[in-house]
Every structure is written in structure tokens, then in C-alpha cells.
Design a protein around this motif. Structure first.
Motif, PDB file in Angstrom:
ATOM      1  N   GLN A 185       0.859  -1.185   0.000  1.00 59.44           N
ATOM      2  CA  GLN A 185       0.000   0.000   0.000  1.00 59.44           C
ATOM      3  C   GLN A 185       0.893   1.232   0.000  1.00 59.44           C
ATOM      4  OE1 GLN A 185      -3.405  -0.070   2.803  1.00 59.44           O
ATOM      5  NE2 GLN A 185      -2.777  -2.167   3.309  1.00 59.44           N
ATOM      6  N   ALA A 186       0.509   2.242  -0.755  1.00 61.90           N
ATOM      7  CA  ALA A 186       1.323   3.460  -0.838  1.00 61.90           C
ATOM      8  C   ALA A 186       0.450   4.680  -1.084  1.00 61.90           C
ATOM      9  CB  ALA A 186       2.367   3.325  -1.943  1.00 61.90           C
ATOM     10  N   ASN A 213       6.496  13.375  -1.403  1.00 60.78           N
ATOM     11  CA  ASN A 213       6.307  12.898  -0.034  1.00 60.78           C
ATOM     12  C   ASN A 213       5.521  11.596  -0.115  1.00 60.78           C
ATOM     13  OD1 ASN A 213       6.579  13.077   2.781  1.00 60.78           O
ATOM     14  ND2 ASN A 213       4.497  13.884   2.981  1.00 60.78           N
ATOM     15  N   THR A 214       6.177  10.477   0.227  1.00 67.54           N
ATOM     16  CA  THR A 214       5.596   9.168  -0.041  1.00 67.54           C
ATOM     17  C   THR A 214       5.646   8.286   1.193  1.00 67.54           C
ATOM     18  OG1 THR A 214       6.344   9.319  -2.332  1.00 67.54           O
ATOM     19  CG2 THR A 214       5.745   7.135  -1.543  1.00 67.54           C
ATOM     20  N   GLY A 215       4.537   7.606   1.455  1.00 63.41           N
ATOM     21  CA  GLY A 215       4.458   6.627   2.530  1.00 63.41           C
ATOM     22  C   GLY A 215       4.148   5.254   1.961  1.00 63.41           C
ATOM     23  N   ILE A 216       4.818   4.239   2.494  1.00 70.11           N
ATOM     24  CA  ILE A 216       4.684   2.880   1.975  1.00 70.11           C
ATOM     25  C   ILE A 216       4.469   1.933   3.150  1.00 70.11           C
ATOM     26  CG2 ILE A 216       5.817   1.026   0.670  1.00 70.11           C
ATOM     27  CD1 ILE A 216       7.684   3.383  -0.422  1.00 70.11           C
ATOM     28  N   LEU A 217       3.465   1.069   3.035  1.00 69.71           N
ATOM     29  CA  LEU A 217       3.196   0.050   4.043  1.00 69.71           C
ATOM     30  C   LEU A 217       3.242  -1.315   3.370  1.00 69.71           C
ATOM     31  CD1 LEU A 217       2.454  -0.453   7.025  1.00 69.71           C
ATOM     32  CD2 LEU A 217       0.043  -0.439   6.314  1.00 69.71           C
ATOM     33  N   MET A 223      12.667  -3.951  -8.315  1.00 70.78           N
ATOM     34  CA  MET A 223      12.076  -3.160  -9.397  1.00 70.78           C
ATOM     35  C   MET A 223      10.588  -3.464  -9.554  1.00 70.78           C
ATOM     36  SD  MET A 223      14.364  -1.095 -10.471  1.00 70.78           S
ATOM     37  CE  MET A 223      13.205  -0.402 -11.631  1.00 70.78           C
ATOM     38  N   THR A 224      10.184  -4.703  -9.343  1.00 69.62           N
ATOM     39  CA  THR A 224       8.768  -5.057  -9.358  1.00 69.62           C
ATOM     40  C   THR A 224       8.018  -4.281  -8.285  1.00 69.62           C
ATOM     41  OG1 THR A 224       9.234  -7.286 -10.187  1.00 69.62           O
ATOM     42  CG2 THR A 224       7.115  -6.956  -9.111  1.00 69.62           C
ATOM     43  N   LEU A 225       8.604  -4.220  -7.110  1.00 66.64           N
ATOM     44  CA  LEU A 225       7.996  -3.492  -5.997  1.00 66.64           C
ATOM     45  C   LEU A 225       7.912  -1.997  -6.292  1.00 66.64           C
ATOM     46  CD1 LEU A 225       6.867  -3.444  -3.166  1.00 66.64           C
ATOM     47  CD2 LEU A 225       9.201  -3.616  -2.277  1.00 66.64           C
ATOM     48  N   THR A 243       5.100  -1.351  -8.669  1.00 70.37           N
ATOM     49  CA  THR A 243       3.802  -1.466  -7.986  1.00 70.37           C
ATOM     50  C   THR A 243       3.500  -0.204  -7.198  1.00 70.37           C
ATOM     51  OG1 THR A 243       4.066  -3.868  -7.800  1.00 70.37           O
ATOM     52  CG2 THR A 243       2.479  -2.820  -6.325  1.00 70.37           C
ATOM     53  N   ILE A 244       4.496   0.320  -6.499  1.00 71.78           N
ATOM     54  CA  ILE A 244       4.308   1.544  -5.713  1.00 71.78           C
ATOM     55  C   ILE A 244       4.001   2.719  -6.634  1.00 71.78           C
ATOM     56  CG2 ILE A 244       5.459   3.208  -4.205  1.00 71.78           C
ATOM     57  CD1 ILE A 244       7.043   0.756  -3.072  1.00 71.78           C
TER      58      ILE A 244
END
Length: 325
Positions: A199-200, A212-216, A311-313, A316-317
Motif C-alpha cells: 500500500q502506498a 512525499n511518499t508513505g509505503i506500508l 524493481m517489481t515493488l 507497484t508503488i
């Protein structure tokens, strides 16, 4: 390539290349062979500054230099794939600055090209070769802090950056994610691997890159990672790895640590110190040389599979936050 010497070329003599070149003499057997730029004057100045034997006024001339074994690609990351393919097609081994490319498709193309040509390829994620990070991975693997339940990491630069800055240019792969977010993501991937859930959320600049980015990230059977990256504020730039029996605390500058603290219930805190000269780029260069001299086409510490999973991740983000290059 001689038995003991590895002859290095540098493609793209900018700021990151200067840091790398300054650390190369710390690596036994590293020979500063050649530098390549789009401008002969720039190449000449860089070669003179760091002691490279030859200077080429084009990337193609560097790739064709018969007295170069491996080339470090240090262009802005939007141009990594083109430069790396040029060198691979010329039969040169390559170390490509992180992120290896802008997306998974182009990264996979580089991996396929290197394998087809039978040359070494590694992404220059220097953090994963850092001795403190290697020790942390060892402690986690040995169960020193138990089952890892959570990782927190952040990397933020003080802004604001002008609209013309590369960090705000989508054509150059601008934004916080590829420049800064790759570090928290690589730390988590090193410890926990690929996540089951992503989730981002991000705030985008007028140019539509993330500032400004948050990633869970969620993992089976229940571990979580909470990560942030930004180009609009100086964060603590540290990291914590929490387990059921203790935690590891990485200080500010967690991406190139010289120490960390291990805390466990019933034990005094333990500080692990790693005092080394230079900036820390020598460790990835040393690993490249070890692989080349051993005849290995990829590093077990930074293998192709790791690059492609990360890179896949990242893809996705980017899809979640709406950033398109």
C-alpha cells in the motif's frame, strides 16, 4: 583482465562518479583505467583529477576500450539502460548505479542482455554491501532478535527543489521514490524479502513526481514495514528492525552506516562499530572484483533476482501513487 588487477572504466563523470572514483584506490587490485564522457574536456578533467590512465570523449569509445574490464555506469538513472546496453554489447562487465533502470521491463532487458553476452552485471546498491548492513543481516539470520515483526525506515531531503531540478523532472525519473525510497525498500527486502501486500500514498509535485511518499508493506505471517521518503523535508533518516526478542537501531544515515545498536531484553545495549576509510563505495567495487576474478556473472550479495524483485515493488508503488515516467 590480468590475474590480480581489475581495470575500471567510469561512464558519466558526475558527482556520484567522483565519490566512487575517490574510493576505488581503497580496493586492492583496482586499476583506474579510463573514463568516458559525452565531452572530451569533461573526461580529461575527471581523468586528471582522479588519476585515470585514459579519457574518452564518447561513451562508445569507452565501451570499445580493450584495456577496460568493467564499467561503472554513473549517468542519471533515466539513461542507465542505454549506457549499460552499449557496454554489455561491447562485451564489458557493468556495475550500474541504483536504481538500475526506471522500471522492471528495462531492468529485465539488461539482465537478459548480460546473460546472453556472458558478462557480469550488478546493480550498485552500495548499502547492501556495507559491512554494518552485512553484520545486521547475519544477526537477523542467526535469530539474535527473534522473529522480525516490524521495520521502520525513512529518508528525506530538505527542500524545496526548483521546478527545473532533476528531482522534479519525470523524464529523468524524478521524485523521492527512485532516489531515496530505494534505500528503505532495499533494507526491508534484505531482511524480509518480497512482500505479500503493498500500500502506498504520495503527494505529487506539479510535474507529477512524488515529493512525499508513505509505503506500508505486509508479510506473511504478519510482519509489517512502514517506510517514508520525501524531497520536501529533512527526516531522521534512520531505521529500526524490531524482533520478538530485541531490536536493531540504525542511526542517521542508515544507508551507509558505520555503527548500529543491538538492544535485547535482559542485556545491556551492544554497539557495533565499523570504522572504515572513504565513503563506502569501495565495498561494492570489491565485490565486483571478487566476482570477476572468480568468473561469476552475478553477485550472491546483490543477485539479478534481487534487482528484479525490488524493481517489481517499485513499479507497484509507482502505479499506486500515480507516477509515470
Amino acid at each position: 583482465m590480468t590475474e590480480q588487477k581489475v581495470r575500471w572504466g567510469i561512464l558519466g563523470p558526475g558527482g556520484i562518479a567522483a565519490s566512487f572514483a575517490a574510493d576505488l584506490p581503497l580496493v586492492p587490485g583496482a586499476e583506474l583505467a579510463a573514463v568516458g564522457s559525452r565531452n572530451q574536456q569533461t573526461a580529461d578533467a575527471f581523468a586528471e583529477r582522479f588519476g585515470f590512465a585514459r579519457a574518452h570523449g564518447s561513451y562508445a569509445d569507452l565501451a570499445a576500450d580493450p584495456d577496460v574490464d568493467v564499467i561503472y555506469i554513473a549517468t542519471p538513472h533515466a539513461f542507465h539502460d542505454e549506457a549499460a546496453l552499449l557496454c554489455i554489447e561491447a562485451g564489458k562487465s557493468v556495475l550500474v548505479e541504483k536504481p538500475i533502470t526506471l522500471d522492471l521491463a528495462s531492468a529485465a532487458q539488461l539482465v537478459a542482455a548480460a546473460r546472453d553476452k556472458g558478462v557480469f552485471l550488478m546493480e550498485a546498491m552500495w548499502m547492501r554491501l556495507n559491512p554494518a548492513i552485512r553484520k545486521i543481516a547475519e544477526l537477523v539470520e542467526d535469530g539474535t532478535i527473534g522473529w522480525v515483526s516490524a521495520i521502520h525506515a525513512d529518508f528525506g531531503l530538505q527542500g524545496p527543489f526548483d521546478a527545473e531540478h532533476r528531482l522534479r523532472d519525470p523524464k529523468l525519473g524524478g521524485g523521492a521514490l527512485l532516489d531515496l525510497g530505494v534505500y528503505p525498500i532495499n533494507l526491508v527486502h534484505l531482511i524480509l524479502g518480497a512482500p505479500a501486500s503493498v500500500q502506498a500514498w504520495a503527494h505529487l509535485t506539479p510535474e507529477r513526481v512524488d515529493e512525499n511518499t508513505g509505503i506500508l508493506l505486509g508479510y506473511e505471517p504478519g510482519a509489517v514495514a512502514a517506510l517514508t521518503c520525501s524531497i520536501n523535508g529533512q527526516s531522521r533518516n534512520n531505521a529500526t528492525i524490531t524482533g520478538t526478542e530485541g531490536r536493531i537501531e540504525l542511526p542517521e544515515g542508515f544507508f551507509v552506516p558505520r555503527s548500529f545498536v543491538l538492544r535485547r531484553a535482559g542485556h545491556d545495549p551492544e554497539t557495533f562499530d565499523f570504522d572504515f576509510p572513504g565513503s563506502g563505495y569501495q565495498f561494492e567495487a570489491a565485490e565486483v572484483q571478487r566476482c570477476l576474478l572468480a568468473g561469476e556473472l552475478e553477485s550472491p550479495l546483490m543477485p539479478h533476482a534481487t534487482t528484479l524483485e525490488v524493481m517489481t515493488l517499485l513499479d507497484t508503488i509507482r502505479e499506486e501513487i500515480g507516477v509515470v515516467y
